[in-house]
Design a protein around this motif. Sequence first.
Motif, PDB file in Angstrom:
ATOM      1  N   THR A   1       0.831  -1.215   0.000  1.00 20.40           N
ATOM      2  CA  THR A   1       0.000   0.000   0.000  1.00 20.40           C
ATOM      3  C   THR A   1       0.859   1.257   0.000  1.00 20.40           C
ATOM      4  OG1 THR A   1      -0.330  -0.091   2.432  1.00 20.40           O
ATOM      5  CG2 THR A   1      -2.008  -1.123   1.032  1.00 20.40           C
TER       6      THR A   1
ATOM      7  N   ASP B   1      -1.533  -3.836  -3.041  1.00 22.31           N
ATOM      8  CA  ASP B   1      -2.173  -2.525  -3.092  1.00 22.31           C
ATOM      9  C   ASP B   1      -3.634  -2.631  -3.500  1.00 22.31           C
ATOM     10  OD1 ASP B   1      -2.149   0.364  -2.905  1.00 22.31           O
ATOM     11  OD2 ASP B   1      -0.024   0.238  -3.416  1.00 22.31           O
TER      12      ASP B   1
ATOM     13  N   HIS C   1      -8.163  -5.762  -3.025  1.00 27.60           N
ATOM     14  CA  HIS C   1      -6.710  -5.645  -3.081  1.00 27.60           C
ATOM     15  C   HIS C   1      -6.121  -6.722  -3.988  1.00 27.60           C
ATOM     16  CE1 HIS C   1      -7.657  -3.276   0.460  1.00 27.60           C
ATOM     17  NE2 HIS C   1      -6.409  -2.869   0.552  1.00 27.60           N
TER      18      HIS C   1
END
Length: 236
Positions: free
Chosen positions: A128, A160, A224
């Motif tokens: 992230t 991410d 994600h």
Amino acid sequence: MKNELEHERIVRTYRQWSGGGALPRYERLRPDILRQSLDCSTGFGAMLRRTVGRDLAALRVLDVGCGTGAFLRQLIDWGASRANLTGTELLAERLDAARRNTAQGVHWHLGGLESMPDGSADLISAHTVFSSVLADDARQALAAHMWRILRPGGWCMIFDFRYNNPRNRNVRRLTRAELDRLWPARERHYRTLLLAPPLARMLAKAPHLVPETLATLLPLLRSHFVFMAKKDDAPS
């Protein structure tokens, strides 16, 4: 100059976030956060086993934007040597927290990657991190530094967001096409994971099978991804 301004914006944003009212939403012992942590560990472990292998003891790892050091501690639990691990951060207070919370022997670096030597890492991770970098040229520069530091045959790991958050203009998703462009490699692996946090919070008190089934049957609800790219071996 543009990259320096982007760094300043990121530091300012994270300092504001660290003292903000959103923190209870990410409290570590919330049921939904515990489930996310378990799902992340399962996904990361499967990817590492598929790429770098089962034995992490000799692996030289650079964790970019290491935060409070959670991923590095996970690697230690999985057998990585502390002396081979380095965490970097732009925020001194986060790096201090990582140092306090992590066993001695890990290396810490405050600032960018410019001083890191070429080919000095077997695995470079960024969790992230890129979604917090809004400028395309800053993303490209960061990816290029990571690729430079990675040895031929080494792996880059990115975790991410798949989707933009309409309530948070300080983050921007990474598309699969952008990943392939930033890390040009013949061997790449991509896996989606984590039920979207708003749904996960709604189902926090439900049996684990409920969110697990939703995430399994409806991949579009996974918010994600984890992506790994292998830097091509140097020509012989």
